[in-house]
Design a protein around this motif. Structure first.
Motif, short mmCIF file in Angstrom:
data_model
loop_
_atom_site.label_atom_id
_atom_site.label_comp_id
_atom_site.label_asym_id
_atom_site.label_seq_id
_atom_site.Cartn_x
_atom_site.Cartn_y
_atom_site.Cartn_z
N PRO A 60 -22.68 24.23 -28.98
CA PRO A 60 -21.78 25.11 -29.73
C PRO A 60 -21.38 26.38 -28.98
O PRO A 60 -20.38 27.01 -29.30
N GLU A 61 -22.17 26.72 -27.93
CA GLU A 61 -21.84 27.94 -27.17
C GLU A 61 -20.46 27.85 -26.53
O GLU A 61 -19.79 28.87 -26.35
N LEU A 62 -20.01 26.63 -26.23
CA LEU A 62 -18.67 26.48 -25.61
C LEU A 62 -17.60 27.02 -26.56
O LEU A 62 -16.71 27.76 -26.15
N MET A 63 -17.71 26.65 -27.82
CA MET A 63 -16.72 27.10 -28.81
C MET A 63 -16.97 28.57 -29.16
O MET A 63 -16.03 29.34 -29.33
N ASP A 64 -18.25 28.95 -29.28
CA ASP A 64 -18.57 30.33 -29.68
C ASP A 64 -18.09 31.34 -28.63
O ASP A 64 -17.53 32.39 -28.98
N ASP A 65 -18.28 31.01 -27.35
CA ASP A 65 -17.81 31.91 -26.29
C ASP A 65 -16.29 32.04 -26.33
O ASP A 65 -15.72 33.12 -26.14
N TYR A 66 -15.63 30.90 -26.58
CA TYR A 66 -14.16 30.91 -26.65
C TYR A 66 -13.69 31.77 -27.83
O TYR A 66 -12.78 32.60 -27.68
N SER A 70 -11.26 36.55 -30.27
CA SER A 70 -11.45 37.70 -31.15
C SER A 70 -11.19 39.02 -30.40
O SER A 70 -10.47 39.91 -30.88
N GLU A 71 -11.77 39.12 -29.19
CA GLU A 71 -11.61 40.35 -28.40
C GLU A 71 -10.18 40.49 -27.87
O GLU A 71 -9.60 41.57 -27.90
N THR A 72 -9.64 39.37 -27.39
CA THR A 72 -8.31 39.43 -26.76
C THR A 72 -7.23 39.75 -27.78
O THR A 72 -6.30 40.51 -27.50
N ARG A 73 -7.37 39.16 -28.96
CA ARG A 73 -6.31 39.33 -29.97
C ARG A 73 -6.68 40.35 -31.05
O ARG A 73 -5.92 40.53 -32.01
#
Ligand SMILES: Cc1cc2nc3c(=O)[nH]c(=O)nc-3n(C[C@H](O)[C@H](O)[C@H](O)COP(=O)(O)O)c2cc1C
Length: 210
Positions: free
Chosen positions: A88-94, A99-102
């Motif tokens: 799940p870290e793959l999706m969580d990191d994304y 969240s930060e970018t937008r």
């Protein structure tokens, strides 16, 4: 000729690179950025990309690359390595990145995260690796076309022993696998293949309009 077609006609899978010519830092930065901007399924970019200039490493890679001279003569060797497994870290990191970018709350992205996880986490190990490997080819294509725009030569390569690459580059312990490689640089004037006509299927063979 339109530049889209001109660049695609100009490029070819370079068999012999001029080992005296190096890609400049400025051009390399453009290629790296074009590759970084590649699209991927769900935007997850499930791979890592190695940019190799170290001649000792190139010398080690050549014998496990069907002894193809591009590996030692090209300016840089780009190795695309797909994730062999992920959780799940793959999706969580994304989602954290989104969240930060937008500047939107992670809470608001939870539904999308759950959807991605429901589609990807239950896949078999083999299907996961197959899916991640496919994503690397999109990045490969982007890099190849960006290089052609800069009149930088490339040779996409599957002709290597992935397990040996994994050992030499220390990929296995990072859950990575060498998927495809791309030597980049400048064609040698001695490379006869640059004069060969392009061989492609006809439009009739390749396309069906419905
Ligand atoms: C994924 C992939 C792997 C390839 N592997 C090799 C390789 O290991 N060595 C090589 O000389 N050419 C390799 N090629 C080059 C193809 O043979 C070449 O792209 C194809 O014949 C079309 O010719 P062109 O790219 O010169 O237009 C590869 C191409 C692709 C797309």
């Amino acid at each position: 000729m339109n530049s889209i077609i001109e660049n695609r006609t100009w490029r070819y899978a370079t068999k012999k690179f001029d080992n005296t010519k190096k890609v400049s830092e400025e051009d390399l930065a453009l290629l790296i950025e074009a590759t970084r901007l590649s699209s991927s399924s769900y935007g997850l970019q499930p791979y890592h990309i190695f940019v190799i200039t170290d001649q000792e490493i190139k010398d080690k890679l050549r014998p496990v690359s069907w002894n193809q001279s591009q590996i030692t003569d090209a300016s840089h060797i780009i190795v695309f390595a797909n994730k062999t497994d992920f959780g799940p870290e793959l999706m969580d990191d994304y989602l954290k990145n989104v969240s930060e970018t937008r500047n939107i709350s992670e809470e608001g992205l939870k539904g999308y995260g759950d959807f991605m996880k429901s589609k990807l986490l239950d896949l078999s190990l083999e299907s996961k690796a197959n899916w991640t490997e496919k994503q690397t080819y999109i990045a490969l294509g982007n890099l190849m076309q960006a290089a052609a725009e800069l009149k930088i030569d490339t040779c996409p390569m599957e002709g290597f022993e992935a397990d040996k690459y994994n050992t030499i580059l220390g990929l296995s312990e990072k859950n990575l696998n060498a998927s495809v490689a791309l030597p980049i640089g400048y064609r040698s004037v001695e490379d006869e293949t640059q004069h060969y006509a392009k061989v492609r299927q006809s439009k009739e063979e390749l396309f069906t309009y419905i």
